[in-house]
Every structure is written in structure tokens, then in C-alpha cells.
Write a protein that holds these residues in place. Structure first.
Motif, PDB file in Angstrom:
ATOM      1  N   UNK A  16       0.859  -1.178   0.000  1.00 17.62           N
ATOM      2  CA  UNK A  16       0.000   0.000   0.000  1.00 17.62           C
ATOM      3  C   UNK A  16       0.894   1.226   0.000  1.00 17.62           C
ATOM      4  N   UNK A  17       0.566   2.214  -0.824  1.00 16.07           N
ATOM      5  CA  UNK A  17       1.387   3.417  -0.972  1.00 16.07           C
ATOM      6  C   UNK A  17       0.515   4.650  -0.764  1.00 16.07           C
ATOM      7  N   UNK A  18       1.052   5.618  -0.020  1.00 19.37           N
ATOM      8  CA  UNK A  18       0.319   6.861   0.231  1.00 19.37           C
ATOM      9  C   UNK A  18       1.238   8.066   0.091  1.00 19.37           C
ATOM     10  N   UNK A  19       0.636   9.175  -0.287  1.00 13.80           N
ATOM     11  CA  UNK A  19       1.313  10.463  -0.282  1.00 13.80           C
ATOM     12  C   UNK A  19       0.592  11.294   0.767  1.00 13.80           C
ATOM     13  N   UNK A  27      -1.354  -2.589  -4.382  1.00 11.37           N
ATOM     14  CA  UNK A  27      -0.826  -3.520  -5.373  1.00 11.37           C
ATOM     15  C   UNK A  27      -0.631  -4.917  -4.798  1.00 11.37           C
ATOM     16  N   UNK A  28      -0.997  -5.939  -5.578  1.00 15.06           N
ATOM     17  CA  UNK A  28      -0.521  -7.282  -5.289  1.00 15.06           C
ATOM     18  C   UNK A  28       0.950  -7.283  -5.679  1.00 15.06           C
ATOM     19  N   UNK A  29       1.789  -7.891  -4.873  1.00 13.19           N
ATOM     20  CA  UNK A  29       3.225  -7.783  -5.085  1.00 13.19           C
ATOM     21  C   UNK A  29       3.715  -8.345  -6.410  1.00 13.19           C
ATOM     22  N   UNK A  30       2.968  -9.263  -7.017  1.00 12.55           N
ATOM     23  CA  UNK A  30       3.415  -9.848  -8.278  1.00 12.55           C
ATOM     24  C   UNK A  30       2.558  -9.415  -9.473  1.00 12.55           C
ATOM     25  N   UNK A 114      -8.403   0.575 -25.597  1.00 15.72           N
ATOM     26  CA  UNK A 114      -7.880   1.704 -24.814  1.00 15.72           C
ATOM     27  C   UNK A 114      -8.450   1.645 -23.397  1.00 15.72           C
ATOM     28  N   UNK A 115      -9.715   1.297 -23.294  1.00 12.06           N
ATOM     29  CA  UNK A 115     -10.337   1.146 -21.978  1.00 12.06           C
ATOM     30  C   UNK A 115      -9.630   0.027 -21.216  1.00 12.06           C
ATOM     31  N   UNK A 116      -9.407  -1.102 -21.892  1.00 14.81           N
ATOM     32  CA  UNK A 116      -8.737  -2.236 -21.262  1.00 14.81           C
ATOM     33  C   UNK A 116      -7.350  -1.887 -20.761  1.00 14.81           C
ATOM     34  N   UNK A 117      -6.632  -1.105 -21.538  1.00 15.78           N
ATOM     35  CA  UNK A 117      -5.289  -0.686 -21.122  1.00 15.78           C
ATOM     36  C   UNK A 117      -5.352   0.162 -19.862  1.00 15.78           C
ATOM     37  N   UNK A 118      -6.285   1.096 -19.821  1.00 12.18           N
ATOM     38  CA  UNK A 118      -6.428   1.957 -18.634  1.00 12.18           C
ATOM     39  C   UNK A 118      -6.888   1.144 -17.426  1.00 12.18           C
ATOM     40  N   UNK A 119      -7.829   0.248 -17.639  1.00  8.42           N
ATOM     41  CA  UNK A 119      -8.314  -0.603 -16.542  1.00  8.42           C
ATOM     42  C   UNK A 119      -7.153  -1.412 -15.963  1.00  8.42           C
ATOM     43  N   UNK A 120      -6.327  -1.983 -16.829  1.00 10.00           N
ATOM     44  CA  UNK A 120      -5.205  -2.808 -16.397  1.00 10.00           C
ATOM     45  C   UNK A 120      -4.163  -2.053 -15.594  1.00 10.00           C
ATOM     46  N   UNK A 121      -4.095  -0.746 -15.786  1.00 13.26           N
ATOM     47  CA  UNK A 121      -3.103   0.063 -15.075  1.00 13.26           C
ATOM     48  C   UNK A 121      -3.667   0.727 -13.828  1.00 13.26           C
ATOM     49  N   UNK A 122      -4.856   0.339 -13.430  1.00 13.35           N
ATOM     50  CA  UNK A 122      -5.461   0.856 -12.205  1.00 13.35           C
ATOM     51  C   UNK A 122      -4.523   0.600 -11.023  1.00 13.35           C
ATOM     52  N   UNK A 123      -4.067   1.653 -10.336  1.00 18.46           N
ATOM     53  CA  UNK A 123      -3.132   1.458  -9.227  1.00 18.46           C
ATOM     54  C   UNK A 123      -3.804   1.161  -7.881  1.00 18.46           C
ATOM     55  N   UNK A 124      -5.113   1.155  -7.854  1.00 17.04           N
ATOM     56  CA  UNK A 124      -5.818   0.963  -6.581  1.00 17.04           C
ATOM     57  C   UNK A 124      -6.646  -0.323  -6.617  1.00 17.04           C
ATOM     58  N   UNK A 125      -5.946  -1.437  -6.733  1.00 15.08           N
ATOM     59  CA  UNK A 125      -6.607  -2.741  -6.801  1.00 15.08           C
ATOM     60  C   UNK A 125      -7.639  -2.897  -5.694  1.00 15.08           C
ATOM     61  N   UNK A 126      -8.732  -3.488  -6.031  1.00  9.16           N
ATOM     62  CA  UNK A 126      -9.854  -3.816  -5.158  1.00  9.16           C
ATOM     63  C   UNK A 126     -10.659  -2.568  -4.793  1.00  9.16           C
ATOM     64  N   UNK A 127     -10.022  -1.507  -4.300  1.00 13.62           N
ATOM     65  CA  UNK A 127     -10.753  -0.295  -3.921  1.00 13.62           C
ATOM     66  C   UNK A 127     -11.417   0.362  -5.122  1.00 13.62           C
TER      67      UNK A 127
END
Length: 163
Positions: A16-19, A27-30, A114-127
Motif C-alpha cells: 500500500x502506498x500513500x502520499x 498492489x498485489x506484489x506480483x 484503450x479502456x482495457x489498457x487503462x483498466x489494467x493500469x489501475x493502481x488501486x486494486x480492489x478499492x
């Protein structure tokens, strides 16, 4: 200040990362795109209030509850288009799914890829529930954390009734 901590989920270790008081990554680690955008940055290994609250949220979610993200301050890093897609993902109701094509139509985007690419790069898994996006025929496709995790998350949500 960037900070991170570990979370042990039923699906494996997570980071988990926060600013400051805003959550930037779960992120899942793998998973694919692990910590994308944070390469070379100095990140303190320490709990912050937002990271503690996120761990409680994840505990509640994995326990079968339906926690709300409204009290979490989210700050995903990405392009304007990615943020638009991620905002739409956040609106997918618990226990419901949508296809990449439906999401593209909803966002007036001509490219489901393009939607799939953006979805795949979602940095907030599950949330930000990218696991609720399915292929054109309702099949499990594309999940940065792996299809077994996607299946687990959808089953977890499906198997709990809420009043």
C-alpha cells in the motif's frame, strides 16, 4: 511524503502506498504494473493514518463486508484518460459487472482496447474495482493481479448478501 506498508491478504502479499493523507496505490506484489510511476522514488516504509485505514478497509472487505471508500482520500497517479476510466470503475456497484465494451460506450470511447489498457493500469486494486470488468461475452479476461484473484474477488462479492 511518500510512505508504504505491507498488507497480507488472503490472495497474497500487497503493498500500500500513500502520499501524506492520500492513498496512491494498492498492489498485489506480483501484479503487472507493480508500483508503476514510483520507480526511483524514495518511499518511507512506515504506517500512516491513511494506510492504517486502508488496511482496516481491506480487512473488512475480505471478511465479506461491503465497506465504502467514501472516507478514503484516493490519489491515483495516471493520465487524464486513465483517471476518467478509473472514476467510472469506482462507480460500478458492488456485486455488479460491466464489459470493456459497455465501459467504452459509457465513456464515449471508440476503443475497448484503450479502456482495457487503462483498466489494467489501475493502481488501486480492489478499492477501484477493476475486477468487475469482464470480456464481451461475460468471460473473465485481463486482470493485472491474475485471473484467479479476479475470480476470487467476484466470488467473494457474490457470496455475501447485504440488507
Amino acid at each position: 511524503m511518500l510512505s508504504k506498508c505491507r498488507y497480507k491478504s488472503p490472495l497474497g502479499e500487497m503493498t500500500l502506498v500513500a502520499f501524506d493523507d492520500q492513498l496512491c496505490g494498492v498492489y498485489f506484489d506480483d501484479q503487472k504494473y507493480f508500483m508503476a510511476g514510483f520507480e526511483g522514488m524514495e518511499i518511507a516504509e512506515q504506517d500512516s493514518e491513511i494506510l492504517k485505514v486502508t488496511k482496516q478497509w481491506l480487512d473488512s472487505y475480505f471478511a465479506g463486508d461491503k465497506p465504502d471508500t467514501v472516507h478514503l482520500s484516493l490519489r491515483p497517479q495516471g493520465t487524464a484518460f486513465q483517471k476518467k476510466v478509473w472514476a467510472a470503475l469506482a462507480d460500478i456497484p458492488y456485486r455488479e459487472t460491466i464489459t470493456y465494451g459497455q465501459l467504452a460506450e459509457q465513456l464515449s470511447c471508440k476503443s475497448a482496447q484503450a479502456i482495457g489498457s487503462a483498466v489494467g493500469k489501475n493502481p488501486l486494486s480492489i478499492l477501484v474495482p477493476c475486477h468487475r470488468v469482464l470480456g464481451s461475452k461475460g468471460q473473465l479476461t485481463g486482470y493485472a493481479g491474475g485471473l484467479e484473484r479476479k475470480r476470487y474477488l467476484l466470488e467473494l462479492e457474490k457470496n455475501h448478501d447485504f440488507l
